[in-house]
Design a protein around this motif. Structure first.
Motif, PDB file in Angstrom:
ATOM      1  N   VAL A 157      -4.616   0.480   5.990  1.00 42.03           N
ATOM      2  CA  VAL A 157      -5.280   1.776   6.511  1.00 42.03           C
ATOM      3  C   VAL A 157      -4.115   2.179   7.493  1.00 42.03           C
ATOM      4  CG1 VAL A 157      -7.018   2.488   8.220  1.00 42.03           C
ATOM      5  CG2 VAL A 157      -7.634   1.015   6.464  1.00 42.03           C
ATOM      6  N   GLY A 158      -3.797   3.691   7.449  1.00 37.64           N
ATOM      7  CA  GLY A 158      -2.998   4.261   8.349  1.00 37.64           C
ATOM      8  C   GLY A 158      -1.642   4.265   7.659  1.00 37.64           C
ATOM      9  N   THR A 159      -1.221   3.778   6.726  1.00 39.99           N
ATOM     10  CA  THR A 159      -0.006   3.524   6.346  1.00 39.99           C
ATOM     11  C   THR A 159       0.030   4.380   4.874  1.00 39.99           C
ATOM     12  OG1 THR A 159      -0.380   1.429   4.706  1.00 39.99           O
ATOM     13  CG2 THR A 159       0.169   0.983   6.900  1.00 39.99           C
ATOM     14  N   ALA A 160       1.453   4.275   4.345  1.00 40.37           N
ATOM     15  CA  ALA A 160       1.671   5.195   3.270  1.00 40.37           C
ATOM     16  C   ALA A 160       0.665   4.752   2.114  1.00 40.37           C
ATOM     17  CB  ALA A 160       3.239   5.175   2.829  1.00 40.37           C
ATOM     18  N   ALA A 161       0.554   3.267   1.784  1.00 41.62           N
ATOM     19  CA  ALA A 161      -0.282   2.761   0.942  1.00 41.62           C
ATOM     20  C   ALA A 161      -1.817   3.034   1.201  1.00 41.62           C
ATOM     21  CB  ALA A 161       0.267   1.341   0.668  1.00 41.62           C
ATOM     22  N   GLY A 162      -2.136   3.643   2.007  1.00 43.47           N
ATOM     23  CA  GLY A 162      -3.442   3.909   2.400  1.00 43.47           C
ATOM     24  C   GLY A 162      -4.463   4.564   1.176  1.00 43.47           C
ATOM     25  N   ALA A 163      -3.645   5.284   0.667  1.00 41.66           N
ATOM     26  CA  ALA A 163      -4.390   6.203  -0.394  1.00 41.66           C
ATOM     27  C   ALA A 163      -4.772   5.056  -1.667  1.00 41.66           C
ATOM     28  CB  ALA A 163      -3.771   7.533  -0.741  1.00 41.66           C
ATOM     29  N   THR A 213      -2.912  -5.025 -11.710  1.00 38.02           N
ATOM     30  CA  THR A 213      -2.296  -3.649 -11.397  1.00 38.02           C
ATOM     31  C   THR A 213      -2.316  -3.439  -9.821  1.00 38.02           C
ATOM     32  OG1 THR A 213      -3.413  -2.927 -13.457  1.00 38.02           O
ATOM     33  CG2 THR A 213      -2.743  -1.294 -11.652  1.00 38.02           C
ATOM     34  N   MET A 214      -2.972  -4.075  -9.122  1.00 44.23           N
ATOM     35  CA  MET A 214      -2.721  -3.866  -7.668  1.00 44.23           C
ATOM     36  C   MET A 214      -1.601  -4.621  -7.144  1.00 44.23           C
ATOM     37  SD  MET A 214      -5.203  -5.754  -4.687  1.00 44.23           S
ATOM     38  CE  MET A 214      -4.479  -7.292  -5.035  1.00 44.23           C
ATOM     39  N   LEU A 215      -1.079  -5.856  -7.770  1.00 44.25           N
ATOM     40  CA  LEU A 215      -0.145  -6.580  -7.002  1.00 44.25           C
ATOM     41  C   LEU A 215       1.093  -5.658  -7.701  1.00 44.25           C
ATOM     42  CD1 LEU A 215      -1.271 -10.239  -7.562  1.00 44.25           C
ATOM     43  CD2 LEU A 215      -0.695  -9.039  -5.413  1.00 44.25           C
ATOM     44  N   PHE A 216       1.018  -5.152  -8.873  1.00 44.29           N
ATOM     45  CA  PHE A 216       2.089  -4.519  -9.442  1.00 44.29           C
ATOM     46  C   PHE A 216       2.383  -3.377  -8.537  1.00 44.29           C
ATOM     47  CE2 PHE A 216       4.352  -1.668 -12.150  1.00 44.29           C
ATOM     48  CZ  PHE A 216       5.200  -2.457 -13.071  1.00 44.29           C
ATOM     49  N   TRP A 217       1.294  -2.479  -8.300  1.00 44.47           N
ATOM     50  CA  TRP A 217       1.603  -1.322  -7.343  1.00 44.47           C
ATOM     51  C   TRP A 217       2.071  -1.727  -6.166  1.00 44.47           C
ATOM     52  CZ3 TRP A 217      -1.535  -1.367  -2.990  1.00 44.47           C
ATOM     53  CH2 TRP A 217      -1.428  -0.114  -2.241  1.00 44.47           C
ATOM     54  N   GLY A 218       1.706  -3.157  -5.560  1.00 44.15           N
ATOM     55  CA  GLY A 218       2.212  -3.624  -4.042  1.00 44.15           C
ATOM     56  C   GLY A 218       3.423  -3.773  -4.006  1.00 44.15           C
ATOM     57  N   THR A 219       4.266  -4.221  -5.035  1.00 44.83           N
ATOM     58  CA  THR A 219       5.750  -4.411  -5.321  1.00 44.83           C
ATOM     59  C   THR A 219       6.428  -3.417  -5.221  1.00 44.83           C
ATOM     60  OG1 THR A 219       5.740  -4.332  -7.881  1.00 44.83           O
ATOM     61  CG2 THR A 219       5.274  -6.450  -6.630  1.00 44.83           C
ATOM     62  N   ALA A 273      -1.761  -9.190  -0.076  1.00 41.21           N
ATOM     63  CA  ALA A 273      -2.356  -9.043  -1.120  1.00 41.21           C
ATOM     64  C   ALA A 273      -2.416 -10.026  -2.056  1.00 41.21           C
ATOM     65  CB  ALA A 273      -1.893  -7.684  -1.777  1.00 41.21           C
ATOM     66  N   THR A 274      -0.857 -10.858  -2.052  1.00 42.93           N
ATOM     67  CA  THR A 274      -0.563 -11.859  -2.922  1.00 42.93           C
ATOM     68  C   THR A 274      -1.654 -12.998  -2.450  1.00 42.93           C
ATOM     69  OG1 THR A 274       1.602 -11.159  -3.212  1.00 42.93           O
ATOM     70  CG2 THR A 274       1.059 -13.254  -3.884  1.00 42.93           C
TER      71      THR A 274
END
Length: 375
Positions: free
Chosen positions: A42-48, A99-105, A116-117
């Motif tokens: 929350v509040g970071t570039a990855a929030g969306a 997919t969430m982990l792929f996006w997290g990398t 997340a991992t």
């Protein structure tokens, strides 16, 4: 073919029952994990992107709980179809987590990716609850770990290559181990279901033996008493008559003394065959009450009709046992007592049996080889 289908259905039901709690647990854990991951972003570039993860998790959570509740409330019907549906949902969950982990990398910071991992590994560990039905376990683990491994392997961050290699190796090792372990559990489930089926058949056979006369194949005294009480109660409720024939082989002791045990067995079977063929398959009951005594229950039958049945049985036995095909050393005759009553207000079923026994005594006193009806 039907036995194989029944066995497969029983195995599928056992596997579905074992997978049922895993589906509910996976739904709750998936939603909790997605919320935890989103909270760190929350509040970071990855929030969306985190919001998308939570939305997908909520959707899967709802669908899985609906599948859980539907199977429970519908009495566990169609277990094989439910297993396929639950496996498909588990596959979607695995793809979502991978997919969430792929996006997290790509988008998350190292601390966010670490969270997340860790959550994803926890989800994979919880997935062990579905090992009883191993395809569902692999449906989550393989896509989740394989897609995540691809993300780490193609990332340019320091250390991600090693993590990606470890994830890929873990994915393959778990797939092999679960497949072998799962096959063993599936075989155990199949053997257990087969044992349950055989045990049920043995119980049914034992119950049948407890109600069957071994010498003639007719119902025994226990089965006769149970059926007479049942038919008597039914006749009383519907205000319909019920009739009973009590049949005794004439001069039975003399027959056995003159011709021996083997002839006695053939004599009993000959009488039993005539009684069985005289009984209406859907309603009547032919039974052996004693060494030489038989009975035939005739629901919804009045006295005159029962007397006709009794006379037909008497003449059939007398003529049949004259035939060479009967393989008897001498013909056989029977005496028959007939009783018919309207049970409403007549007391217990024993009254019908008492009247039929009284009629039988009169038939024997009148010279045997005849039919006598109760007064």
């Amino acid at each position: 073919m039907s036995e194989a289908y029944e066995l497969n259905d029983r195995v599928a039901a056992a596997e579905a029952d074992a997978l049922l709690p895993a589906v509910a647990l996976g739904a709750v854990a998936g939603l909790a994990g997605a919320v935890l991951i989103a909270a760190t972003m929350v509040g970071t570039a990855a929030g969306a992107a985190a919001q998308i993860v939570v939305a997908v998790a909520v959707l899967l959570f709802g669908v899985q709980l609906i599948a859980f509740a539907t199977y429970r409330t519908r009495g566990h019907r169609r277990p094989a179809a439910w297993l396929r549906g639950a496996t498909a949902l588990t596959l979607l969950s695995g793809l979502a987590w991978g997919t969430m982990l792929f996006w997290g990398t790509r988008a998350a910071t190292d601390p966010q990716l670490l969270v997340a991992t860790a959550v994803a590994l926890g989800a994979m560990m919880l997935g062990a609850a579905s090992l009883r039905y191993w395809p569902a376990h692999l449906a989550f683990h393989v896509p989740a770990s394989a897609v995540a491994a691809a993300g780490f392997l193609t990332s340019d961050r320091s250390g991600h290559l090693q993590v990606g290699i470890a994830a890929a190796v873990l994915c393959g090792a778990v797939a092999i181990a679960v497949r072998r372990f799962g096959n063993g559990m599936a075989l155990t489930a199949q053997l257990s279901a087969e044992n349950d089926r055989l045990a049920a058949e043995l119980r049914e056979q034992a119950m049948e033996l407890n109600r069957t006369d071994p010498s003639t194949g007719l119902a025994n005294r226990r089965a006769f008493d149970e059926r007479l009480d049942l038919y008597w109660a039914m006749a009383a409720r519907t205000d319909r008559p019920i009739a009973l024939l009590v049949i005794e082989i004439d001069d039975f002791d003399v027959y056995g003394k003159d011709f021996g045990p083997a002839a006695i067995d053939r004599c009993l079977q000959a009488v039993a065959d005539v009684l069985a063929s005289s009984a209406r398959e859907a309603t009547d009951l032919a039974a052996r009450l004693g060494v030489r005594v038989f009975a035939l229950i005739l629901p919804d039958t009045r006295g005159d009709a029962a007397a006709l049945v009794a006379e037909r049985i008497r003449t059939t036995i007398a003529s049949f046992t004259h035939e060479p095909t009967a393989d008897l050393p001498a013909p056989v005759t029977v005496s028959i007592g007939v009783a018919a009553m309207d049970p409403a207000g007549a007391g217990p079923a024993a009254a019908l049996l008492e009247q039929a026994d009284g009629a039988l005594d009169r038939a024997k006193k009148a010279g045997r080889n005849r039919v006598a009806a109760s007064n």
